[in-house]
Design an enzyme around this catalytic site. Structure first.
Site, PDB file in Angstrom:
ATOM      1  N   LEU A   4      -8.820-115.455  14.579  1.00 28.61           N
ATOM      2  CA  LEU A   4     -10.109-114.778  14.456  1.00 28.61           C
ATOM      3  C   LEU A   4     -11.193-115.449  15.273  1.00 28.61           C
ATOM      4  O   LEU A   4     -11.332-116.669  15.262  1.00 28.61           O
ATOM      5  CB  LEU A   4     -10.506-114.752  12.977  1.00 28.61           C
ATOM      6  CG  LEU A   4     -11.856-114.126  12.621  1.00 28.61           C
ATOM      7  CD1 LEU A   4     -11.731-113.276  11.360  1.00 28.61           C
ATOM      8  CD2 LEU A   4     -12.929-115.187  12.417  1.00 28.61           C
ATOM      9  N   LEU A   5     -11.943-114.621  15.982  1.00 28.70           N
ATOM     10  CA  LEU A   5     -13.149-115.067  16.691  1.00 28.70           C
ATOM     11  C   LEU A   5     -14.346-114.604  15.877  1.00 28.70           C
ATOM     12  O   LEU A   5     -14.327-113.479  15.369  1.00 28.70           O
ATOM     13  CB  LEU A   5     -13.146-114.433  18.083  1.00 28.70           C
ATOM     14  CG  LEU A   5     -14.415-114.358  18.938  1.00 28.70           C
ATOM     15  CD1 LEU A   5     -14.023-114.203  20.423  1.00 28.70           C
ATOM     16  CD2 LEU A   5     -15.365-113.239  18.550  1.00 28.70           C
TER      17      LEU A   5
ATOM     18  N   ASP B 220     -18.794-116.023  15.711  1.00 30.15           N
ATOM     19  CA  ASP B 220     -20.037-116.189  16.482  1.00 30.15           C
ATOM     20  C   ASP B 220     -19.866-116.827  17.866  1.00 30.15           C
ATOM     21  O   ASP B 220     -19.110-117.798  18.020  1.00 30.15           O
ATOM     22  CB  ASP B 220     -20.999-117.129  15.735  1.00 30.15           C
ATOM     23  CG  ASP B 220     -21.108-116.822  14.272  1.00 30.15           C
ATOM     24  OD1 ASP B 220     -20.568-115.815  13.827  1.00 30.15           O
ATOM     25  OD2 ASP B 220     -21.741-117.625  13.565  1.00 30.15           O
TER      26      ASP B 220
ATOM     27  N   GLN C 158     -16.680-119.364  17.622  1.00 30.77           N
ATOM     28  CA  GLN C 158     -16.053-119.783  16.368  1.00 30.77           C
ATOM     29  C   GLN C 158     -14.630-119.248  16.351  1.00 30.77           C
ATOM     30  O   GLN C 158     -14.404-118.039  16.562  1.00 30.77           O
ATOM     31  CB  GLN C 158     -16.824-119.188  15.184  1.00 30.77           C
ATOM     32  CG  GLN C 158     -18.152-119.848  14.913  1.00 30.77           C
ATOM     33  CD  GLN C 158     -17.956-121.191  14.228  1.00 30.77           C
ATOM     34  OE1 GLN C 158     -17.625-121.253  13.067  1.00 30.77           O
ATOM     35  NE2 GLN C 158     -18.160-122.265  14.965  1.00 30.77           N
TER      36      GLN C 158
ATOM     37  N   TYR D  47     -18.867-125.497  12.348  1.00 31.96           N
ATOM     38  CA  TYR D  47     -19.529-124.190  12.286  1.00 31.96           C
ATOM     39  C   TYR D  47     -20.482-124.003  13.466  1.00 31.96           C
ATOM     40  O   TYR D  47     -20.616-124.870  14.326  1.00 31.96           O
ATOM     41  CB  TYR D  47     -20.261-124.051  10.946  1.00 31.96           C
ATOM     42  CG  TYR D  47     -19.375-123.577   9.807  1.00 31.96           C
ATOM     43  CD1 TYR D  47     -17.990-123.507   9.948  1.00 31.96           C
ATOM     44  CD2 TYR D  47     -19.926-123.183   8.593  1.00 31.96           C
ATOM     45  CE1 TYR D  47     -17.183-123.051   8.905  1.00 31.96           C
ATOM     46  CE2 TYR D  47     -19.132-122.732   7.547  1.00 31.96           C
ATOM     47  CZ  TYR D  47     -17.759-122.666   7.708  1.00 31.96           C
ATOM     48  OH  TYR D  47     -16.975-122.214   6.681  1.00 31.96           O
TER      49      TYR D  47
ATOM     50  N   ARG E  37     -27.529-123.839   8.086  1.00 29.48           N
ATOM     51  CA  ARG E  37     -26.601-124.003   9.215  1.00 29.48           C
ATOM     52  C   ARG E  37     -27.075-123.318  10.491  1.00 29.48           C
ATOM     53  O   ARG E  37     -28.065-122.626  10.516  1.00 29.48           O
ATOM     54  CB  ARG E  37     -25.223-123.450   8.828  1.00 29.48           C
ATOM     55  CG  ARG E  37     -25.227-122.034   8.328  1.00 29.48           C
ATOM     56  CD  ARG E  37     -23.811-121.555   7.980  1.00 29.48           C
ATOM     57  NE  ARG E  37     -23.844-120.244   7.375  1.00 29.48           N
ATOM     58  CZ  ARG E  37     -23.780-120.005   6.062  1.00 29.48           C
ATOM     59  NH1 ARG E  37     -23.657-120.998   5.206  1.00 29.48           N
ATOM     60  NH2 ARG E  37     -23.845-118.779   5.599  1.00 29.48           N
ATOM     61  N   ASP E  38     -26.272-123.513  11.547  1.00 32.69           N
ATOM     62  CA  ASP E  38     -26.408-122.819  12.831  1.00 32.69           C
ATOM     63  C   ASP E  38     -27.612-123.289  13.649  1.00 32.69           C
ATOM     64  O   ASP E  38     -28.469-122.477  14.031  1.00 32.69           O
ATOM     65  CB  ASP E  38     -26.474-121.277  12.624  1.00 32.69           C
ATOM     66  CG  ASP E  38     -25.382-120.754  11.710  1.00 32.69           C
ATOM     67  OD1 ASP E  38     -24.336-121.425  11.609  1.00 32.69           O
ATOM     68  OD2 ASP E  38     -25.570-119.688  11.098  1.00 32.69           O
TER      69      ASP E  38
END
Ligand code: FRU
Length: 490
Positions: free
Chosen positions: A45-46, A48, A64, A107, A168-169
């Site tokens: 899985l891909l 962000d 990700q 993440y 996050r991010d």
């Protein structure tokens, strides 16, 4: 589909069973929905886009990645590069999780160049024995040879008081030798927001506070914030979760959009802005990130998917892709998105058609395909409805139409092929008034991105048609219109 157990999902790639990844690769290679010119995961899985940047003569775009299947499990950063924003090469794993602070995933995050090195700032996701989440912001540094080394301790180890572990991010940028980053956060009262940090060296960070917007209660979490300035204005992009649908707005199960305003006041953190606007009117778009090109353009890439939805390729061992890069500009207080002109490098055979359509649906024998760019101008519009059917056969079609009575653009994927999850809907509408239409579509094996009138609206969607659904048809209802179309195979 059988779901993986927690143990199966939170494994490192070294813990793959014998031949597990080879078998998965083989399964993925049999998929008839593999894309031909979009960034997609080799297996698994891909989600962000991460670390989008220009460094050492090339664009770098990570994403990700969960290697073992179409689920959200242990996340890696997968690295791709490009010289031209059109042709991308897979490099391989960029950031590996597995240290104390990122034991359960590296993440999302971003990149900035300092001292001739690319600094990758990301969220370390860790879980303790009771599965309690510990979140920190971490740094890894890539040198000119492409080798990536993590800094051994998080650069922001704690979450400031007032916020939950949904923190996050980081999106980092530089202004006159100083660094700033915005982080997506959830307040203790379970509302979403974004916070700002500042640093002189990318290692020591000061918490400046929360960006003060008018949106005190706007969903329960803001993921993947991004801030930049353009034409003397400030733009805050983010992906809020927890908005209820309102008429034609917020139809997807999660949203992505922007606040456009005066530049963020770096002292008071006040951000005076206009109402939130969605970036994309299609079904599958989330967690976008921008970067600046060496010639000063602002480019955006998004994840062509949404969390918490099943997709037809899940059972084939892979899921999702990234969008094409889009060039951002501002017009009349609105963000305009155009496909980057570099995509023309992908053009192969060209076809063109000029035709008047009068209350009919006409299949163009000279135009058909599974992976192409189509530019179509619709003029002399005297019909109640006009549009294009594509990826069509006798029973399948995806339909983009303009309703000139109700002034709206409609994307209908209810007959696109393999059905998608009902909870994300099958029809998207968007108010739009125009005398003439320019429809610029990028169709790939299992997706479409449609830019209307030079990027005033964009519709991004996955579609899963049969392999023989290749027809293109133009139509008009109750009246006529002329269609001038150019098509390039990709
Ligand atoms: C958004 C997101 C981010 C997080 C990442 C994990 O899709 O949930 O907030 O960092 O995905 O893969």
């Amino acid at each position: 589909m059988k779901k993986m157990t927690r143990q199966e999902k939170y494994r490192y790639i070294e813990q793959a069973l014998p031949e597990e990844l080879e078998l998965l690769k083989e399964k993925v290679s049999k998929s008839s929905w593999r894309q031909s010119y979009h960034i997609q995961p080799p297996t698994g899985l891909l989600n962000d886009p991460n670390g989008f940047s220009y460094y050492n003569g090339a664009y770098h775009l990570f994403y990700q990645w969960f290697p073992f299947g179409a689920e959200h499990g242990m996340k890696y950063w997968f690295h791709t590069t490009s010289k031209d924003l059109a042709n991308w090469e897979e490099v391989g794993i960029g950031i590996k999780p597995g240290d104390v602070y990122d034991s359960h995933g590296a993440y999302s995050g971003s990149a900035v160049v300092k001292d001739h090195r690319l600094h990758l700032m990301y969220t370390g996701n860790a879980r303790d024995a009771s599965w309690v989440r510990h979140t920190s912001q971490c740094m890894a540094v890539m040198d000119e040879n492409g080798s990536i080394v993590k800094i051994d301790k998080p650069v922001i180890p704690e979450i400031p008081p007032g916020y939950t572990d949904h923190f996050r991010d980081p999106k980092v940028w530089e202004v006159n030798g100083e660094y700033f980053c915005v982080i997506g956060a959830q307040r203790n009262n379970k509302t979403g927001c974004t916070v700002l940090y500042q640093s002189k060296d990318l290692i020591h960070w000061n918490f400046k506070g929360e960006v003060v917007t008018d949106l005190d209660e706007f969903g329960y979490m803001w993921e993947c914030p991004d801030y930049f300035e353009m034409d003397g204005k400030g733009i805050l992009l983010f992906s809020p979760q927890g908005l209820e649908p309102e008429k034609e707005r917020y139809q997807n199960i999660y949203q992505s959009g922007y606040l456009l305003g005066k530049p963020l006041d770096m002292e008071t953190l006040s951000f005076k802005h206009q109402p939130f606007q969605e970036l994309d009117k299609g079904f599958d778009f989330y967690a976008q990130q921008t970067t600046k090109t060496p010639d000063g353009r602002r480019i955006l890439v998004g994840w062509m998917g949404l969390p918490d939805l099943e997709y037809p390729t899940d059972k084939e061992g892979w899921a999702h892709c990234l969008t094409l890069p889009r060039q951002i500009s501002i017009k009349d207080d609105k963000v305009i998105q155009r496909p980057v002109p570099e995509l023309a490098l992908l053009r192969k055979e060209e076809k063109n058609v000029n035709i008047k359509i009068d209350n009919e649906t006409k299949q163009l024998e000279e135009l058909h395909g599974k992976a192409y760019e189509l530019f179509c101008e619709i003029k002399d519009l005297k019909a109640e409805r006009v549009g294009i059917e594509f990826r069509a056969n006798n029973s399948e079609k995806t339909v983009l139409s303009y309703d000139s009575v109700n002034n709206e653009i409609i994307l209908d994927r209810s007959l696109s092929g393999q059905p998608l999850e009902k909870k994300n809907g099958y029809i998207r509408r968007c108010s739009f008034k125009a005398e003439e239409l320019k429809i610029h579509m990028f169709v790939d094996v299992s997706s479409v991105e449609i830019f209307i009138n030079d990027g005033e609206e964009v519709f991004t969607s996955r579609i899963f048609p049969s392999e023989d659904s290749e027809a293109i048809r133009f139509f008009s209802q109750n009246g006529s219109a002329t269609f001038r179309a150019l098509k390039w195979d990709y």
